[in-house]
Design an enzyme around this catalytic site. Structure first.
Site, PDB file in Angstrom:
ATOM      1  N   LYS A 177       4.164  37.213  28.095  1.00  0.00           N
ATOM      2  CA  LYS A 177       3.753  36.452  26.905  1.00  0.00           C
ATOM      3  C   LYS A 177       4.121  37.169  25.635  1.00  0.00           C
ATOM      4  CE  LYS A 177       0.798  32.895  26.764  1.00  0.00           C
ATOM      5  NZ  LYS A 177       0.612  31.828  27.727  1.00  0.00           N
TER       6      LYS A 177
HETATM    7  N1  GLU Z   1       2.549  28.500  27.520  1.00  0.00           N
HETATM    8  C1  GLU Z   1       2.699  27.742  28.761  1.00  0.00           C
HETATM    9  C2  GLU Z   1       1.680  28.441  29.597  1.00  0.00           C
HETATM   10  O1  GLU Z   1       0.916  29.120  29.187  1.00  0.00           O
HETATM   11  C3  GLU Z   1       4.081  27.418  29.514  1.00  0.00           C
HETATM   12  C4  GLU Z   1       4.723  28.802  29.637  1.00  0.00           C
HETATM   13  C5  GLU Z   1       6.343  28.442  30.023  1.00  0.00           C
HETATM   14  O2  GLU Z   1       6.648  27.576  30.142  1.00  0.00           O
HETATM   15  O3  GLU Z   1       6.705  29.445  30.149  1.00  0.00           O
HETATM   16  O4  GLU Z   1       1.643  28.203  30.918  1.00  0.00           O
END
Ligand code: GLU
Length: 419
Positions: free
Chosen positions: A109
């Protein structure tokens, strides 16, 4: 977004969940220690020349938790209250989410501490490009693939993709997911998290032997995820009775029209004074009587302060980490099922995986195919989690975590530790 009730930080919650599941599974201590730690944490400074000519320096991060099952994967969020601890929790959660869904990624993240709502489009572009440049050494198609998250969207993904491609010397669409379809994005990606939540609600209703048609739903946060849930549910004959944005919510027990909500919000930037609806705060919205409550805003919304006032028959977590540990225990005691984030909101990363596969093949699928494959994976995970929760008499979160952690632990064991 609603105020954070910091009883436990999201990071403490994530660690406590991992610790208790590891104990339950009798996970070897060395594997447990690896899972508690991070492969890499990068902090970067992001200097941006603002439109007024002044320079501002923002702080950005990219946190890579574990890549035993594949490249790191996870969103990039822009938020003024973002902390490194939040990102650590969210990165770890991505590891479990990808593992549970069976997509071959690890967890990451990233984000920038800033309030993007005060930026012009040009400032946002410069911020995004400079951040991309700063994290460039640790991202890559087979290394770490960013995606949208809170306050980021497909335009921001297009800038990340362009910046990376310019530096790389050739067009590299697979570096991000959630980008526009005309530059290698996948059909169905924008609504994927919401659609996945709706598949989850459908499964949960079936299990409770409740008819989906006519159920009353409360959605906290009517952004990309929450509004997609509202759209699909209204097409299926369900009633959305309350919604909110960061500036508060509205309630009408007879139901709110999705189209009218979107029209109103687009024009006014909030739901304040929406006709024929009572105004409610983000906190009181959670306590409204309903069949399904979907917290789709931020972390730590359902806490020990409000968990015993929740009147929903079932909670489906659209946001990441909306329920604190204490609240989870209270809800468990009250027999209100909570379908956990790593199961319920996995639709986004599942279709991100499909996008990455399509980019690698330079061969694109139609939306029906994307949605059918998404349904397949969401249903498979739900059944797996439900079966384990029945077999071992566990709540859905513990069962989901056990399945997810086991797959990562097995990958670590079979690969071994270098040197
Ligand atoms: N931000 C989204 C999540 O928390 C998608 C992450 C992604 O597609 O890599 O699942």
């Amino acid at each position: 977004m609603p105020e954070k009730t910091m009883i436990h930080s999201a990071w403490q919650t994530a660690l406590t969940q991992l610790d208790s599941v590891s104990k339950l599974m009798m996970l070897p201590e060395d594997i447990h220690q690896i899972l508690r730690s991070f492969d890499r944490i990068l902090t970067v400074s992001v200097p941006v020349r603002m439109d007024d000519g002044f320079l501002r320096v923002f702080t950005g991060f990219r946190v890579q938790h574990n890549a035993s099952r594949g490249p790191y994967k996870g969103g990039v969020r822009y938020h003024s209250e973002l902390t490194l601890d939040d990102l650590k929790a969210l990165a770890m959660e991505m590891t479990w989410k990808c593992s549970l869904a069976g997509v071959p990624f690890g967890g990451a993240k990233g984000g920038i501490v800033c309030n993007p709502k005060t930026f012009s489009k040009n400032e946002l572009e410069r911020l995004t490009r400079r951040y991309t440049y700063a994290i460039m050494p640790i991202i890559g198609i087979e290394k770490d693939i960013p995606a949208p998250d809170v306050n980021t969207n497909e335009q921001i993904m297009a800038w990340i993709m362009d910046m990376y491609s310019v530096k790389n010397g050739y067009c590299t669409p697979g570096i991000v997911t959630g980008k526009p379809v005309n530059v290698g994005g996948s059909l169905g990606r924008t609504d994927a998290t919401g659609l996945g939540i709706v598949f989850t609600i459908t499964n949960a209703m079936k299990q409770k032997k409740m008819n989906l048609k006519g159920i009353k739903v409360v959605i906290q946060g009517y952004g990309n995820v929450g509004s997609a849930v509202g759209k699909f549910l209204s097409e299926m004959g369900c009633k959305t009775i309350a919604v909110s944005s960061s500036r508060g919510g509205i309630y009408n027990p007879k139901g709110l029209s999705h189209d009218a909500l979107i029209k109103y919000y687009t024009k006014n930037g909030s739901f304040e004074h929406f006709p024929h609806a009572e105004s409610v705060t983000n906190a009181s919205l959670l306590e409204l009587p309903c069949d399904v409550l979907v917290p789709a805003a931020m972390e730590n919304q359902i806490t020990k302060e409000n968990a015993d006032k929740i009147k929903a028959k079932i909670i489906v977590e659209g946001a990441n980490g909306p329920t604190t540990i204490e609240a989870d225990q209270i809800l468990s005691g009250r027999k209100i099922p909570v379908i956990p984030d790593i199961l319920a909101n996995a639709g986004g990363v599942i279709v991100s995986y499909f996008e990455w596969v399509q980019d690698a093949q330079c061969y694109f699928w139609c939306e029906n195919e994307v949605n059918a494959r998404l349904k397949n994976l969401m249903n498979r995970s739900y059944e797996e989690v439900y079966a384990l929760s029945r077999e071992k008499k566990l709540n859905m979160r513990t069962a989901a975590m056990m399945i997810a952690v086991k797959k990562v632990a097995d990958a670590i064991s079979v690969r071994g530790i270098y040197p």
